[in-house]
Write a protein that holds these residues in place. Structure first.
Motif, PDB file in Angstrom:
ATOM      1  N   ASP A  88       0.836  -1.200   0.000  1.00 25.06           N
ATOM      2  CA  ASP A  88       0.000   0.000   0.000  1.00 25.06           C
ATOM      3  C   ASP A  88       0.872   1.252   0.000  1.00 25.06           C
ATOM      4  OD1 ASP A  88       0.813   0.555   2.692  1.00 25.06           O
ATOM      5  OD2 ASP A  88      -0.791  -0.716   3.453  1.00 25.06           O
ATOM      6  N   PHE A  89       0.234   2.409  -0.119  1.00 22.94           N
ATOM      7  CA  PHE A  89       0.925   3.690  -0.245  1.00 22.94           C
ATOM      8  C   PHE A  89       1.829   3.975   0.952  1.00 22.94           C
ATOM      9  CE2 PHE A  89       0.569   8.211   1.089  1.00 22.94           C
ATOM     10  CZ  PHE A  89       1.398   8.770   0.139  1.00 22.94           C
ATOM     11  N   VAL A  90       1.322   3.768   2.161  1.00 21.98           N
ATOM     12  CA  VAL A  90       2.096   4.076   3.360  1.00 21.98           C
ATOM     13  C   VAL A  90       3.340   3.212   3.432  1.00 21.98           C
ATOM     14  CG1 VAL A  90       2.078   4.034   5.888  1.00 21.98           C
ATOM     15  CG2 VAL A  90       0.109   4.936   4.647  1.00 21.98           C
ATOM     16  N   THR A  91       3.194   1.915   3.166  1.00 21.40           N
ATOM     17  CA  THR A  91       4.338   0.997   3.263  1.00 21.40           C
ATOM     18  C   THR A  91       5.362   1.259   2.172  1.00 21.40           C
ATOM     19  OG1 THR A  91       2.860  -0.698   4.158  1.00 21.40           O
ATOM     20  CG2 THR A  91       5.024  -1.420   3.397  1.00 21.40           C
ATOM     21  N   SER A  92       4.914   1.406   0.931  1.00 19.87           N
ATOM     22  CA  SER A  92       5.846   1.524  -0.185  1.00 19.87           C
ATOM     23  C   SER A  92       6.514   2.880  -0.273  1.00 19.87           C
ATOM     24  CB  SER A  92       5.124   1.227  -1.506  1.00 19.87           C
ATOM     25  OG  SER A  92       4.108   2.196  -1.739  1.00 19.87           O
ATOM     26  N   ALA A  93       5.774   3.945   0.041  1.00 21.85           N
ATOM     27  CA  ALA A  93       6.291   5.294  -0.182  1.00 21.85           C
ATOM     28  C   ALA A  93       6.715   6.019   1.087  1.00 21.85           C
ATOM     29  CB  ALA A  93       5.245   6.126  -0.926  1.00 21.85           C
ATOM     30  N   LEU A  94       6.010   5.794   2.194  1.00 25.74           N
ATOM     31  CA  LEU A  94       6.248   6.610   3.388  1.00 25.74           C
ATOM     32  C   LEU A  94       7.124   5.946   4.445  1.00 25.74           C
ATOM     33  CD1 LEU A  94       2.803   8.361   3.936  1.00 25.74           C
ATOM     34  CD2 LEU A  94       4.753   9.073   2.558  1.00 25.74           C
ATOM     35  N   LEU A  95       6.918   4.682   4.743  1.00 25.23           N
ATOM     36  CA  LEU A  95       7.717   4.047   5.800  1.00 25.23           C
ATOM     37  C   LEU A  95       9.225   4.066   5.517  1.00 25.23           C
ATOM     38  CD1 LEU A  95       5.537   1.046   7.052  1.00 25.23           C
ATOM     39  CD2 LEU A  95       5.845   3.320   8.053  1.00 25.23           C
ATOM     40  N   PRO A  96       9.671   4.019   4.245  1.00 30.41           N
ATOM     41  CA  PRO A  96      11.123   4.143   4.007  1.00 30.41           C
ATOM     42  C   PRO A  96      11.719   5.453   4.512  1.00 30.41           C
ATOM     43  CG  PRO A  96      10.081   3.189   2.086  1.00 30.41           C
ATOM     44  CD  PRO A  96       8.964   3.625   3.006  1.00 30.41           C
ATOM     45  N   ILE A  97      10.872   6.452   4.749  1.00 35.53           N
ATOM     46  CA  ILE A  97      11.366   7.723   5.293  1.00 35.53           C
ATOM     47  C   ILE A  97      12.033   7.503   6.648  1.00 35.53           C
ATOM     48  CG2 ILE A  97      10.562   9.969   6.209  1.00 35.53           C
ATOM     49  CD1 ILE A  97       8.501  10.022   3.969  1.00 35.53           C
ATOM     50  N   LEU A  98      11.651   6.433   7.359  1.00 33.58           N
ATOM     51  CA  LEU A  98      12.264   6.133   8.651  1.00 33.58           C
ATOM     52  C   LEU A  98      13.755   5.848   8.522  1.00 33.58           C
ATOM     53  CD1 LEU A  98       9.486   3.890  10.225  1.00 33.58           C
ATOM     54  CD2 LEU A  98      10.229   6.134  11.047  1.00 33.58           C
ATOM     55  N   LEU A  99      14.212   5.451   7.354  1.00 30.56           N
ATOM     56  CA  LEU A  99      15.648   5.292   7.109  1.00 30.56           C
ATOM     57  C   LEU A  99      16.230   6.514   6.418  1.00 30.56           C
ATOM     58  CD1 LEU A  99      18.299   3.639   6.911  1.00 30.56           C
ATOM     59  CD2 LEU A  99      17.463   2.757   4.724  1.00 30.56           C
ATOM     60  N   ILE A 100      15.525   7.051   5.440  1.00 30.31           N
ATOM     61  CA  ILE A 100      16.091   8.109   4.598  1.00 30.31           C
ATOM     62  C   ILE A 100      16.328   9.390   5.390  1.00 30.31           C
ATOM     63  CG2 ILE A 100      15.728   9.518   2.539  1.00 30.31           C
ATOM     64  CD1 ILE A 100      14.083   7.188   1.397  1.00 30.31           C
ATOM     65  N   VAL A 101      15.389   9.773   6.255  1.00 30.70           N
ATOM     66  CA  VAL A 101      15.574  10.989   7.051  1.00 30.70           C
ATOM     67  C   VAL A 101      16.806  10.876   7.951  1.00 30.70           C
ATOM     68  CG1 VAL A 101      14.609  12.359   8.942  1.00 30.70           C
ATOM     69  CG2 VAL A 101      13.202  11.822   6.955  1.00 30.70           C
ATOM     70  N   PRO A 102      16.970   9.802   8.715  1.00 26.73           N
ATOM     71  CA  PRO A 102      18.188   9.693   9.519  1.00 26.73           C
ATOM     72  C   PRO A 102      19.473   9.703   8.699  1.00 26.73           C
ATOM     73  CG  PRO A 102      16.528   8.179  10.348  1.00 26.73           C
ATOM     74  CD  PRO A 102      16.005   8.747   9.052  1.00 26.73           C
ATOM     75  N   VAL A 103      19.441   9.106   7.500  1.00 24.43           N
ATOM     76  CA  VAL A 103      20.645   9.119   6.660  1.00 24.43           C
ATOM     77  C   VAL A 103      21.037  10.555   6.323  1.00 24.43           C
ATOM     78  CG1 VAL A 103      21.523   8.595   4.346  1.00 24.43           C
ATOM     79  CG2 VAL A 103      20.387   6.816   5.677  1.00 24.43           C
ATOM     80  N   PHE A 104      20.073  11.372   5.924  1.00 26.23           N
ATOM     81  CA  PHE A 104      20.381  12.764   5.592  1.00 26.23           C
ATOM     82  C   PHE A 104      20.747  13.560   6.848  1.00 26.23           C
ATOM     83  CE2 PHE A 104      18.588  11.732   1.521  1.00 26.23           C
ATOM     84  CZ  PHE A 104      19.274  12.566   0.655  1.00 26.23           C
ATOM     85  N   ASP A 105      20.123  13.233   7.964  1.00 24.36           N
ATOM     86  CA  ASP A 105      20.487  13.912   9.208  1.00 24.36           C
ATOM     87  C   ASP A 105      21.912  13.562   9.638  1.00 24.36           C
ATOM     88  OD1 ASP A 105      18.155  15.287   9.405  1.00 24.36           O
ATOM     89  OD2 ASP A 105      17.204  13.931  10.829  1.00 24.36           O
ATOM     90  N   ILE A 106      22.314  12.321   9.412  1.00 23.65           N
ATOM     91  CA  ILE A 106      23.690  11.931   9.726  1.00 23.65           C
ATOM     92  C   ILE A 106      24.670  12.695   8.842  1.00 23.65           C
ATOM     93  CG2 ILE A 106      25.355  10.023   9.584  1.00 23.65           C
ATOM     94  CD1 ILE A 106      23.027   8.166  10.451  1.00 23.65           C
ATOM     95  N   LEU A 107      24.329  12.838   7.554  1.00 23.46           N
ATOM     96  CA  LEU A 107      25.179  13.622   6.650  1.00 23.46           C
ATOM     97  C   LEU A 107      25.283  15.071   7.119  1.00 23.46           C
ATOM     98  CD1 LEU A 107      23.991  12.283   3.165  1.00 23.46           C
ATOM     99  CD2 LEU A 107      26.137  11.777   4.333  1.00 23.46           C
ATOM    100  N   THR A 108      24.198  15.577   7.709  1.00 21.69           N
ATOM    101  CA  THR A 108      24.235  16.929   8.277  1.00 21.69           C
ATOM    102  C   THR A 108      25.095  16.960   9.540  1.00 21.69           C
ATOM    103  OG1 THR A 108      22.029  17.418   7.415  1.00 21.69           O
ATOM    104  CG2 THR A 108      22.823  18.814   9.208  1.00 21.69           C
ATOM    105  N   TYR A 109      24.948  15.963  10.372  1.00 19.13           N
ATOM    106  CA  TYR A 109      25.666  15.896  11.649  1.00 19.13           C
ATOM    107  C   TYR A 109      27.179  15.878  11.444  1.00 19.13           C
ATOM    108  CZ  TYR A 109      26.816  14.267  16.383  1.00 19.13           C
ATOM    109  OH  TYR A 109      27.330  14.151  17.655  1.00 19.13           O
ATOM    110  N   ILE A 110      27.637  15.108  10.455  1.00 18.66           N
ATOM    111  CA  ILE A 110      29.087  15.001  10.224  1.00 18.66           C
ATOM    112  C   ILE A 110      29.615  16.101   9.318  1.00 18.66           C
ATOM    113  CG2 ILE A 110      29.080  12.523  10.615  1.00 18.66           C
ATOM    114  CD1 ILE A 110      29.110  12.040   7.657  1.00 18.66           C
ATOM    115  N   GLY A 111      28.710  16.975   8.820  1.00 24.67           N
ATOM    116  CA  GLY A 111      29.142  18.165   8.097  1.00 24.67           C
ATOM    117  C   GLY A 111      29.167  18.072   6.594  1.00 24.67           C
ATOM    118  N   ILE A 112      28.836  16.909   6.022  1.00 26.51           N
ATOM    119  CA  ILE A 112      28.912  16.747   4.568  1.00 26.51           C
ATOM    120  C   ILE A 112      27.828  17.572   3.871  1.00 26.51           C
ATOM    121  CG2 ILE A 112      28.639  15.104   2.666  1.00 26.51           C
ATOM    122  CD1 ILE A 112      29.951  13.006   4.411  1.00 26.51           C
ATOM    123  N   LEU A 113      26.586  17.443   4.326  1.00 24.00           N
ATOM    124  CA  LEU A 113      25.489  18.153   3.678  1.00 24.00           C
ATOM    125  C   LEU A 113      25.624  19.672   3.808  1.00 24.00           C
ATOM    126  CD1 LEU A 113      22.985  17.614   2.004  1.00 24.00           C
ATOM    127  CD2 LEU A 113      21.646  17.466   4.116  1.00 24.00           C
TER     128      LEU A 113
END
Length: 415
Positions: A88-113
């Motif tokens: 369904d929409f939530v599983t396929s499109a939205l739940l992956p945000i639980l990984l993608i947001v932290p990945v980008f936040d980590i890139l921000t934390y270490i200064g790359i972004l």
């Protein structure tokens, strides 16, 4: 013929911006033309050259791979949601945000972004001749989203004039969040989603510099650094990058926990908005149907947006479908339309498929206006906030024109 109509459309969209300009005499046409040419070159390279197509496809595949990894985590907790014929929409499109947001936040934390944002923003300011902060913000909002970019720019927003704050509010209508691009690529062609990102950055600069041109003195053309000990401390872009609040940096796992919780809240917000807007649209359709069985929200929106969709350079049948999708996106949000067309967008003509995807790839809709005004209320004083609130029409116009220009420009090269 359709190509000529498409070219005419771009001219008309720029003309509309000029007609509604607050100060026509102050428009820096050299800068506008420079950015427009740069936009055309980028669109041409990303759609016509093999290496350009390969680059965006590789980026899209990267997001798809990240989403596939996210499915492993989802399947561990909720196997019955993943191991099905069609998620369904939530599983396929939205739940992956639980990984993608932290990945980008980590890139921000270490200064790359932040490093990428700083140098791309600095380069954009140099090439376009636009004020440094406006150029910096244009890049920043494409990675962080509108409210997040506003939050990290608090010190700068408190120092610049009310007019420049209005310009920033107008630019905020055309952002996306890099952490949500993965969700987009699961529903519409990923190569056009990622092509839209740089086009929106540049078109936001073009549209706002026409609608509300501002003059910034060299003394004002600076960037307030985050983490300054004094709110009056300013340095030029690229100076003292080490001043990033390193002394106050939160412990990593505490930071990561907050990021994951933030991702969960984001999923709930998007889900709630999609459910509410789809239900409200259905309710409006029922009311309209009770008045006249032939009336529907899509039909009305299609009529309103038809002239703009026609200027994209498609046949009449496709144009009306495009107009309906445009209108629905503007009064609801992009996820509503993406979810509706995802199952058959692959069958659309290449020109329409590319333009529809690019048009949808932004937060330009009515609900975003409230988010932006709410974010500014917690940052600027009442006088500046009133100036922004009085410019809601310009915010909406800016968001629509940026989406139309981006879709029109990419349409020149995809047929």
């Amino acid at each position: 013929m359709y190509l000529l109509v498409n070219i005419l459309g771009i001219i008309v969209f720029l003309g509309i911006a000029f007609i509604f300009s607050k100060n026509k005499k102050e428009i820096k046409w050299r800068s506008v033309i420079t950015v427009l040419v740069l936009n055309l070159v980028i669109a041409y390279c990303l759609t016509q050259f093999a290496w350009g197509r390969a680059a965006v496809e590789a980026a899209a595949n990267g997001f798809s791979a990240l989403v596939e990894v996210a499915y492993q985590g989802i399947a561990f907790a909720l196997p019955n949601w993943v191991h099905v014929k069609s998620m369904d929409f939530v599983t396929s499109a939205l739940l992956p945000i639980l990984l993608i947001v932290p990945v980008f936040d980590i890139l921000t934390y270490i200064g790359i972004l932040p490093w990428i944002i700083k140098w791309v923003g600095k380069g954009l300011a140099y090439i376009t001749g636009q004020p440094k902060f406006e150029s910096f913000f244009a890049v920043e909002m494409m990675f962080l989203g509108n409210t997040e970019a506003l939050a990290v720019s608090t010190l700068q927003l408190k120092q610049i004039s009310a007019v420049r704050n209005v310009v920033i509010a107008m630019m905020s209508m055309s952002c996306v969040t890099a952490s949500i691009l993965g969700a987009y690529t699961q529903m519409v062609p990923g190569q056009y989603v990622l092509t839209a990102v740089p086009l929106n950055i540049l078109n936001a600069v073009i549209v706002t510099s026409i609608l509300m041109p501002t003059s910034v003195s060299p003394e004002e053309d600076t960037i307030a650094k985050l983490g300054s000990s004094s709110e009056t401390a300013e340095v030029a872009v690229g100076e003292h990058p080490e001043n990033a609040e390193e002394a106050k940096k939160e412990p990593f796992f505490s930071f990561l926990g907050d990021s994951i919780l933030g991702a969960g809240k984001l999923i709930l917000i998007i889900t709630a908005n999609v459910i509410a807007f789809v239900a409200l649209a259905a309710l409006i359709d029922k009311i309209l149907g009770a008045i006249n069985p032939s009336l529907s929200l899509e039909h009305i929106l299609g009529i309103i947006m038809f002239p703009f969709a026609w200027l994209m350079g498609s046949d009449v049948h496709t144009t009306f479908d495009f107009a309906q999708n445009m209108g629905t996106k503007l009064v609801t949000n992009e996820f509503v339309v993406m979810g509706r067309v995802s199952s058959h967008i692959g069958s659309y003509a290449p020109h329409y498929r590319a333009q529809l995807t690019v048009f949808l790839t932004s937060f330009a809709n009515l609900s975003t206006v409230g988010m932006i005004i709410g974010a500014f209320k917690g940052i600027v004083n009442r006088e500046v906030n009133n100036a922004i609130s009085k410019s809601v029409g310009y915010m909406i116009l800016s968001g629509i024109l940026v989406s139309l220009l981006s879709a029109g420009i990419v349409g020149l090269f995809v047929w």
